[in-house]
Write a protein that holds these residues in place. Structure first.
Motif, PDB file in Angstrom:
ATOM      1  N   VAL A   1       0.830  -1.187   0.000  1.00 29.38           N
ATOM      2  CA  VAL A   1       0.000   0.000   0.000  1.00 29.38           C
ATOM      3  C   VAL A   1       0.872   1.248   0.000  1.00 29.38           C
ATOM      4  CG1 VAL A   1      -1.678   1.306   1.351  1.00 29.38           C
ATOM      5  CG2 VAL A   1      -1.950  -1.129   1.113  1.00 29.38           C
ATOM      6  N   ILE A  19      -6.025   3.404   8.874  1.00 23.42           N
ATOM      7  CA  ILE A  19      -6.908   2.529   8.102  1.00 23.42           C
ATOM      8  C   ILE A  19      -8.217   2.381   8.871  1.00 23.42           C
ATOM      9  CG2 ILE A  19      -7.244   0.216   7.195  1.00 23.42           C
ATOM     10  CD1 ILE A  19      -4.256   0.021   6.848  1.00 23.42           C
ATOM     11  N   SER A  21     -12.099   0.524   8.664  1.00 29.40           N
ATOM     12  CA  SER A  21     -12.982  -0.438   8.012  1.00 29.40           C
ATOM     13  C   SER A  21     -14.371  -0.303   8.616  1.00 29.40           C
ATOM     14  CB  SER A  21     -12.450  -1.865   8.153  1.00 29.40           C
ATOM     15  OG  SER A  21     -12.214  -2.190   9.503  1.00 29.40           O
ATOM     16  N   PHE A  28      -7.408  -4.633   9.705  1.00 31.80           N
ATOM     17  CA  PHE A  28      -6.188  -4.412   8.931  1.00 31.80           C
ATOM     18  C   PHE A  28      -5.286  -3.359   9.553  1.00 31.80           C
ATOM     19  CE2 PHE A  28      -9.638  -5.571   6.049  1.00 31.80           C
ATOM     20  CZ  PHE A  28      -9.118  -6.724   5.492  1.00 31.80           C
ATOM     21  N   SER A  29      -4.020  -3.449   9.187  1.00 31.50           N
ATOM     22  CA  SER A  29      -3.020  -2.488   9.610  1.00 31.50           C
ATOM     23  C   SER A  29      -1.963  -2.416   8.516  1.00 31.50           C
ATOM     24  CB  SER A  29      -2.387  -2.943  10.922  1.00 31.50           C
ATOM     25  OG  SER A  29      -1.371  -2.064  11.335  1.00 31.50           O
ATOM     26  N   LEU A  30      -1.140  -1.387   8.567  1.00 26.07           N
ATOM     27  CA  LEU A  30       0.015  -1.304   7.664  1.00 26.07           C
ATOM     28  C   LEU A  30       1.256  -1.696   8.445  1.00 26.07           C
ATOM     29  CD1 LEU A  30      -0.452   1.954   5.578  1.00 26.07           C
ATOM     30  CD2 LEU A  30      -0.738  -0.391   4.847  1.00 26.07           C
ATOM     31  N   HIS A  31       2.007  -2.627   7.892  1.00 21.83           N
ATOM     32  CA  HIS A  31       3.269  -3.035   8.513  1.00 21.83           C
ATOM     33  C   HIS A  31       4.237  -1.878   8.354  1.00 21.83           C
ATOM     34  CE1 HIS A  31       6.993  -5.255   9.115  1.00 21.83           C
ATOM     35  NE2 HIS A  31       6.242  -6.145   9.762  1.00 21.83           N
ATOM     36  N   HIS A  36       3.277  -2.996   3.807  1.00 23.80           N
ATOM     37  CA  HIS A  36       2.272  -3.952   3.331  1.00 23.80           C
ATOM     38  C   HIS A  36       1.019  -3.895   4.197  1.00 23.80           C
ATOM     39  CE1 HIS A  36       5.723  -6.599   1.568  1.00 23.80           C
ATOM     40  NE2 HIS A  36       5.475  -5.523   0.834  1.00 23.80           N
ATOM     41  N   LEU A  37      -0.113  -4.151   3.576  1.00 23.90           N
ATOM     42  CA  LEU A  37      -1.376  -4.275   4.282  1.00 23.90           C
ATOM     43  C   LEU A  37      -1.429  -5.665   4.908  1.00 23.90           C
ATOM     44  CD1 LEU A  37      -4.133  -2.825   4.760  1.00 23.90           C
ATOM     45  CD2 LEU A  37      -4.977  -4.131   2.811  1.00 23.90           C
ATOM     46  N   THR A  39      -3.367  -8.351   8.031  1.00 27.09           N
ATOM     47  CA  THR A  39      -4.522  -8.556   8.900  1.00 27.09           C
ATOM     48  C   THR A  39      -4.050  -8.550  10.345  1.00 27.09           C
ATOM     49  OG1 THR A  39      -4.305 -10.938   8.691  1.00 27.09           O
ATOM     50  CG2 THR A  39      -5.866  -9.863   7.219  1.00 27.09           C
ATOM     51  N   ILE A  61      -8.202   4.311   3.588  1.00 28.43           N
ATOM     52  CA  ILE A  61      -6.885   4.663   4.080  1.00 28.43           C
ATOM     53  C   ILE A  61      -6.785   6.174   4.085  1.00 28.43           C
ATOM     54  CG2 ILE A  61      -4.407   4.493   3.703  1.00 28.43           C
ATOM     55  CD1 ILE A  61      -4.938   1.817   2.312  1.00 28.43           C
TER      56      ILE A  61
END
Length: 67
Positions: A1, A19, A21, A28-31, A36-37, A39, A61
């Motif tokens: 992402v 993020i 939802s 979800f989260s961003l590493h 990367h997206l 879970t 986002i």
């Protein structure tokens, strides 16, 4: 992402990306090291989508801009 949005990984570490939802549960989260997206936990399809044939989880986002 992060790559798709053209973000520097430092923006993720500064928490300027969020993020959202549907519903109260965040799936979800961003590493922050890779962008990367990911879970946050296992997603139970039967609980989330009940009897719907097509199961979709919409997310947004938000990238905060410093001005």
């Amino acid at each position: 992402v992060a790559k798709d949005l053209g973000l520097e990984l430092s923006a993720l570490r500064n928490q300027s990306v969020r993020i959202f939802s549907e519903g109260r549960k965040q799936y979800f989260s961003l590493h922050e090291k890779t962008g990367h997206l990911v879970t946050l936990e296992r997603i139970d399809r039967e609980r989330v989508c009940e009897r719907m044939q097509m199961c979709l989880i919409n997310l947004e986002i938000l990238v905060e801009s410093y001005m």
